[in-house]
Design a protein around this motif. Sequence first.
Motif, mmCIF file in Angstrom:
data_model
loop_
_atom_site.group_PDB
_atom_site.id
_atom_site.type_symbol
_atom_site.label_atom_id
_atom_site.label_comp_id
_atom_site.label_asym_id
_atom_site.label_seq_id
_atom_site.Cartn_x
_atom_site.Cartn_y
_atom_site.Cartn_z
ATOM 1 N N THR A 23 0.988 -1.235 0.008
ATOM 2 C CA THR A 23 0.060 0.079 0.042
ATOM 3 C C THR A 23 0.958 1.270 0.027
ATOM 4 O OG1 THR A 23 -1.911 1.163 1.198
ATOM 5 C CG2 THR A 23 -0.352 -0.104 2.498
ATOM 6 N N SER A 81 -5.688 4.325 2.186
ATOM 7 C CA SER A 81 -5.117 2.975 1.758
ATOM 8 C C SER A 81 -4.435 2.261 2.982
ATOM 9 C CB SER A 81 -4.336 2.890 0.582
ATOM 10 O OG SER A 81 -3.313 3.996 0.873
ATOM 11 N N ALA A 117 -5.613 -1.568 3.892
ATOM 12 C CA ALA A 117 -4.363 -2.773 3.902
ATOM 13 C C ALA A 117 -4.671 -3.512 5.187
ATOM 14 C CB ALA A 117 -3.093 -2.339 3.369
ATOM 15 N N ILE A 163 -2.921 -2.013 -3.098
ATOM 16 C CA ILE A 163 -3.789 -0.868 -2.870
ATOM 17 C C ILE A 163 -2.978 0.290 -3.076
ATOM 18 C CG2 ILE A 163 -5.314 0.326 -1.237
ATOM 19 C CD1 ILE A 163 -5.459 -2.429 0.505
ATOM 20 N N HIS A 206 -1.249 -0.903 -7.628
ATOM 21 C CA HIS A 206 -2.460 -1.683 -7.901
ATOM 22 C C HIS A 206 -2.743 -2.031 -9.360
ATOM 23 C CE1 HIS A 206 -3.682 2.356 -9.011
ATOM 24 N NE2 HIS A 206 -4.421 1.764 -9.669
ATOM 25 N N PHE A 246 -6.831 -2.608 -5.438
ATOM 26 C CA PHE A 246 -7.687 -1.388 -5.074
ATOM 27 C C PHE A 246 -7.202 -0.110 -5.422
ATOM 28 C CE2 PHE A 246 -8.735 -5.361 -2.708
ATOM 29 C CZ PHE A 246 -10.102 -5.535 -3.041
ATOM 30 N N HIS A 247 -8.071 0.900 -5.775
ATOM 31 C CA HIS A 247 -7.359 2.269 -5.790
ATOM 32 C C HIS A 247 -8.628 3.222 -5.102
ATOM 33 C CE1 HIS A 247 -9.170 4.480 -9.178
ATOM 34 N NE2 HIS A 247 -8.900 3.424 -9.829
ATOM 35 N N ALA A 273 -13.708 2.353 -3.741
ATOM 36 C CA ALA A 273 -12.399 1.727 -4.079
ATOM 37 C C ALA A 273 -12.736 1.104 -5.565
ATOM 38 C CB ALA A 273 -12.165 0.557 -3.109
ATOM 39 N N SER A 295 -16.038 1.844 -0.230
ATOM 40 C CA SER A 295 -14.781 1.489 0.452
ATOM 41 C C SER A 295 -14.838 0.358 1.549
ATOM 42 C CB SER A 295 -13.734 2.501 1.048
ATOM 43 O OG SER A 295 -13.238 3.121 0.056
ATOM 44 N N VAL A 299 -14.853 -3.383 0.803
ATOM 45 C CA VAL A 299 -13.616 -4.118 0.183
ATOM 46 C C VAL A 299 -13.618 -5.657 0.697
ATOM 47 C CG1 VAL A 299 -12.397 -2.106 -0.828
ATOM 48 C CG2 VAL A 299 -11.985 -3.105 1.540
#
Length: 702
Positions: free
Chosen positions: A405, A419, A423, A447, A457, A464-465, A479, A504, A507
Amino acid sequence: MQSFRTELENPIVEKEIIELERKIREYQEGKIAEEKFRSLRLARGVYGQRQPGVQMVRIKLPFGKVTFKQLLRIADISDEYASSNLHLTTRQDIQIHYVSLAKTPELWTKLAQDDITLREACGNTVRNVTASPNAGIDPEEPFDVSPYAQALFSYFLRNPICQEMGRKFKVAFSSSERDTAFSYVHDLGFIPKVRTVAGIDERGFKVMLGGGLGAQPMIAHVVHDFLPEDQLIPYTESVIRVFDRYGERNNRNKARFKFLVQKIGLEEVLRLVDEEHTANKVKSFMVDRNAVPQPEPPEVSPVVAELPIDLFRYEVWEKTNVFPQKQEGFYAVYVKVPTGDLSTTKVRKLVEGVKGHIADEIRITQNQGLLFKFVRKQSLPHVFNILNSLGLAAPGFDSVADVTTCPGTDTCNLGISNSTEMARVLEQLIYEAYADLVYNRELKIKISGCMNSCGQHGLAHIGFHGSSLKAAGKVVPAAQVMMGGGTLGDGLGRVADRVIKVPSKRVTDVLRLILDDYASYAMEGELFHDYYDRQTKDYFYRLLKPLADLTTLTDDEFVDWGHEETFQTAIGVGECAGVVIDLVATLLFEAEEKLDWANESYRTGGYADAIYHAYSVFVSVAKALLLDKGVNSSSQHAILKDFDNHFVETGEFTVSGGFAEHVLQINKHEPSETFASYYLAAAIDFFETTKAKRKAKDMINV
């Protein structure tokens, strides 16, 4: 501002620090524009944070190599000037945060005492040269790439050809065909090769060109199956010279080398690279193979024999984090560092605890961990116990449970979401619900806090971003789910697909669905890439689509991971590109500085450097004059052509054969004293003529 000039031994570094100190003072006095000063400090590793009034300082460590003494020095610096934390990056740097701008020269001075630099860690330069962390001890490597990475780092540090490019330039060396340094997503990537000619083994490299991550990731092109080792530096120089001259300068979103390849085509780029060879400072460069010797192994026996404090945990850790080196009888120990963050207290306890049990050389890994080298079998329990006491003995290094991350909204101006906390949550899910996946090193989760892929990512199997969605008149932290990226080996790789965007807080559900589906429906022995291709992107879109339903949002989903307040997108101005203000007076001032550098290089026999500084004078002056007419050219090459159109053809300047042809003599001649003398004189004449014309114009206007 206190000065520590007398403590430095390197006169070049001393001069740079004095100059930074002076520029900071001039900036604070309002004598240097904000945009111009930003470019200057970025090239010296000083990066603006999300929080106003403080800086992130990036410490450049070639291929992630750091000694005990250097690591302790950085810890001391973080205690004195920053937040008592070290952040390990995916480019094998160390970052410290919350630094006062006024203290950066003093900080750099103290780092320089242990041969640590900030120079060109940020900005439009050649960034930190990365390499597989296990280079030199990898059982599969044809040879150790560390000396070559060090040579390339040293050659381009402070090199005139790469100080003010349109964007950053990234280089990576992988130790073997496993390509653990991700050569396929770099501007230049190298994989070591050995060929036998007439019974003699020759070293060289497979070369990948024009890759990159970011918001628009691209896979590099294989341009050499075998580039002889002595051509590594000359070839890289030619590539960088082309990027400097033809790379985009106005649109920063299109200013990476990969976009130049896309714009004019690989064939034309390679033709231009060949054309630059004549002007290179060196035509052949033999790297000293012993320049980065292996460190001395620790003593034969540890002082005190130990048993693991937790035998079961130790056995899992040994299976996942310990690997035999190519040097018989020694082991490498990988340390999983959560989110890449180490407190200075832990750093000191770690170094003190492992001394005498590991070699005095630690490598930072691309997934934000650490690598210890030359550990004897009998020392493994002691090393485990030390790590365990510091919360650093988690198993599953580089496995599904080792999530990469970036810092995200903790400190980054561009971060959209948190992020780092995401993580932590995903790693906890793996350990609690999918414990067996700590043994799976074929599937990666990565991430980033935004689309720019600092957390890689774009090359993740599951990525994920950070993003956002709108619902009920409010903004929801979201995300973007990415799937199917990753390393194939020997310079080949895949870019992850954008599958779907979800809130988010969902996730964890995304990850559960994907992992459960893989476990249930994959064929025996089927790797994730093959499984993803067989099922297709659309299959996973439909699988995850219920999680994108915004009609079922709960109040807590409007709050990002690790936060208590309702989410807001607060994106600042990113500084990765080192934006430079294009003011006429500033450009002419810079041209005068470059003339001084050119003259100094010429006096000391650095004819290639003198020529390139003189070339920069031509470009800066021409750009200033064009801007005065409202012409904003998109590349250095365009500046030369536009100057012909707007000044030579109109008769304002007389240049036999045209300005572009006159300046581009730079790549038609060897960098000899004779040509340097001629070319520098021509640059001086152009500069002085321009000054005279502007002075006359100003007098008329008065």
